[in-house]
Design a protein around this motif. Structure first.
Motif, mmCIF file in Angstrom:
data_model
loop_
_atom_site.group_PDB
_atom_site.id
_atom_site.type_symbol
_atom_site.label_atom_id
_atom_site.label_comp_id
_atom_site.label_asym_id
_atom_site.label_seq_id
_atom_site.Cartn_x
_atom_site.Cartn_y
_atom_site.Cartn_z
ATOM 1 N N GLY A 28 0.826 -1.199 0.000
ATOM 2 C CA GLY A 28 0.000 0.000 0.000
ATOM 3 C C GLY A 28 0.858 1.246 0.000
ATOM 4 N N GLU A 29 0.192 2.351 -0.304
ATOM 5 C CA GLU A 29 0.870 3.646 -0.333
ATOM 6 C C GLU A 29 1.389 4.007 1.055
ATOM 7 O OE1 GLU A 29 -1.814 6.690 -1.620
ATOM 8 O OE2 GLU A 29 -2.321 5.652 -3.480
ATOM 9 N N THR A 30 2.320 4.946 1.092
ATOM 10 C CA THR A 30 2.757 5.518 2.348
ATOM 11 C C THR A 30 1.536 6.113 3.042
ATOM 12 O OG1 THR A 30 4.945 6.000 1.462
ATOM 13 C CG2 THR A 30 4.259 7.267 3.396
ATOM 14 N N GLY A 31 1.382 5.803 4.318
ATOM 15 C CA GLY A 31 0.259 6.326 5.078
ATOM 16 C C GLY A 31 -1.000 5.472 5.024
ATOM 17 N N SER A 32 -0.932 4.305 4.381
ATOM 18 C CA SER A 32 -2.129 3.454 4.284
ATOM 19 C C SER A 32 -2.329 2.585 5.520
ATOM 20 C CB SER A 32 -2.077 2.589 3.022
ATOM 21 O OG SER A 32 -0.945 1.746 3.038
ATOM 22 N N GLY A 33 -1.397 2.641 6.463
ATOM 23 C CA GLY A 33 -1.568 1.907 7.719
ATOM 24 C C GLY A 33 -0.889 0.555 7.757
ATOM 25 N N LYS A 34 0.219 0.412 7.052
ATOM 26 C CA LYS A 34 0.891 -0.884 7.012
ATOM 27 C C LYS A 34 1.430 -1.287 8.389
ATOM 28 C CE LYS A 34 3.454 0.358 3.471
ATOM 29 N NZ LYS A 34 2.879 1.665 3.105
ATOM 30 N N ASP A 98 9.616 -3.536 7.530
ATOM 31 C CA ASP A 98 9.018 -2.413 6.815
ATOM 32 C C ASP A 98 9.965 -1.945 5.721
ATOM 33 O OD1 ASP A 98 7.147 -0.490 6.209
ATOM 34 O OD2 ASP A 98 7.690 0.848 7.847
ATOM 35 N N GLU A 99 9.403 -1.401 4.657
ATOM 36 C CA GLU A 99 10.188 -0.944 3.494
ATOM 37 C C GLU A 99 11.030 -2.091 2.924
ATOM 38 O OE1 GLU A 99 9.441 1.788 2.199
ATOM 39 O OE2 GLU A 99 8.438 2.773 3.868
ATOM 40 N N LEU A 100 10.428 -3.258 2.846
ATOM 41 C CA LEU A 100 11.104 -4.456 2.347
ATOM 42 C C LEU A 100 11.712 -4.245 0.967
ATOM 43 C CD1 LEU A 100 11.618 -7.552 2.687
ATOM 44 C CD2 LEU A 100 9.503 -7.859 1.395
ATOM 45 N N GLY A 101 11.044 -3.482 0.122
ATOM 46 C CA GLY A 101 11.522 -3.254 -1.240
ATOM 47 C C GLY A 101 12.848 -2.525 -1.311
ATOM 48 N N GLU A 102 13.289 -1.953 -0.199
ATOM 49 C CA GLU A 102 14.562 -1.228 -0.160
ATOM 50 C C GLU A 102 15.719 -2.104 0.321
ATOM 51 O OE1 GLU A 102 14.461 1.760 -1.513
ATOM 52 O OE2 GLU A 102 12.301 1.448 -1.689
ATOM 53 N N LEU A 103 15.452 -3.353 0.634
ATOM 54 C CA LEU A 103 16.481 -4.263 1.140
ATOM 55 C C LEU A 103 17.540 -4.496 0.075
ATOM 56 C CD1 LEU A 103 16.854 -5.873 3.784
ATOM 57 C CD2 LEU A 103 15.830 -7.813 2.598
ATOM 58 N N ARG A 134 7.265 -14.948 13.392
ATOM 59 C CA ARG A 134 6.316 -14.778 12.297
ATOM 60 C C ARG A 134 6.751 -13.501 11.596
ATOM 61 N NH1 ARG A 134 -0.185 -13.796 12.296
ATOM 62 N NH2 ARG A 134 -0.480 -14.288 10.083
ATOM 63 N N VAL A 135 6.908 -13.571 10.304
ATOM 64 C CA VAL A 135 7.359 -12.415 9.546
ATOM 65 C C VAL A 135 6.172 -11.745 8.862
ATOM 66 C CG1 VAL A 135 8.831 -11.596 7.669
ATOM 67 C CG2 VAL A 135 9.647 -13.398 9.194
ATOM 68 N N VAL A 136 6.066 -10.450 9.099
ATOM 69 C CA VAL A 136 5.129 -9.604 8.379
ATOM 70 C C VAL A 136 5.998 -8.552 7.691
ATOM 71 C CG1 VAL A 136 3.206 -7.977 8.547
ATOM 72 C CG2 VAL A 136 3.278 -9.988 10.044
ATOM 73 N N ALA A 137 5.858 -8.415 6.401
ATOM 74 C CA ALA A 137 6.660 -7.459 5.645
ATOM 75 C C ALA A 137 5.744 -6.450 4.968
ATOM 76 C CB ALA A 137 7.505 -8.187 4.600
ATOM 77 N N ALA A 138 6.294 -5.284 4.668
ATOM 78 C CA ALA A 138 5.500 -4.234 4.028
ATOM 79 C C ALA A 138 6.358 -3.435 3.063
ATOM 80 C CB ALA A 138 4.906 -3.304 5.084
ATOM 81 N N THR A 139 5.699 -2.952 2.030
ATOM 82 C CA THR A 139 6.372 -2.062 1.089
ATOM 83 C C THR A 139 5.338 -1.254 0.323
ATOM 84 O OG1 THR A 139 8.014 -1.936 -0.697
ATOM 85 C CG2 THR A 139 6.457 -3.766 -0.807
#
Length: 189
Positions: A28-34, A98-103, A134-139
């Motif tokens: 979701g977009e920045t600010g969508s509550g991830k 968080d910000e997994l896509g930047e890894l 338990r892994v929860v990731a977001a991007t």
């Protein structure tokens, strides 16, 4: 399994997913509550361990392995004590990436191995340690495009996305505005 959390549905979807052992990818977009969603997943999961949030974009590449997996005293200059990395800190609980896509591309295969084996090895040690996270990731990044360009590993994506929740922006969830405002003002609903 991909779930689109339409207007009014994110809480319901999170409630359905939380008790499972599935790893969850929040998009979701920045600010969508991830992060709020990740905390809700943890709170409703029944896992007794801590919730540990990691901003992947803020970890310097030179320290990333140590931050995630820990290190042994003397493993490198400045390692003046043993350090339990984020995986060990989250043992028994939830690790939120968080910000997994930047890894970084260098760290992605190491993360994949840790996820596959459910074991980590601290920098400077040889014996792996079992971890129960338990892994929860977001991007907010388009991982499909990143995989096509070779910037993100498809096997890592597959591992982290047992369930994918697409979170709509707040502008598409007008019914959440009043509860949020009341929460910010600390007034009863």
């Amino acid at each position: 399994l991909e779930i689109l959390c339409g207007s009014g549905q994110p809480r319901a979807q999170i409630g359905l997913v939380a008790p499972s052992a599935a790893w969850v990818l929040l998009l979701g977009e920045t600010g969508s509550g991830k992060e709020v969603s990740a905390r809700a997943l943890h709170a409703a999961s029944g896992r007794g361990g801590p919730f540990v949030a990691v901003n992947c974009s803020a970890i310097p590449e030179s320290l990333a392995e140590s931050q995630l997996f820990g290190h042994k005293k003397g493993a490198f200059t400045g390692a003046d004590r043993d350090y339990a990395g984020y995986f060990e800190q989250a043992d028994g609980g939830t690790l939120f990436l968080d910000e997994l896509g930047e890894l970084s591309a260098v760290l992605q295969p190491k993360l994949l191995r840790a996820l596959d084996e459910k074991r980590i090895t601290r920098v400077g040690e040889h014996a792996p340690r079992a971890v129960d996270v338990r892994v929860v990731a977001a991007t907010n990044r388009d991982l499909g495009t990143a995989m096509e360009s070779g910037d993100f590993r498809s096997d890592l994506y597959a591992r982290l996305s047992d369930i994918t929740l697409q979170l709509p922006p707040l502008r598409a969830r007008r019914e959440d505005i009043i509860p949020l405002l009341l929460g910010f003002l600390e007034l009863p609903a």
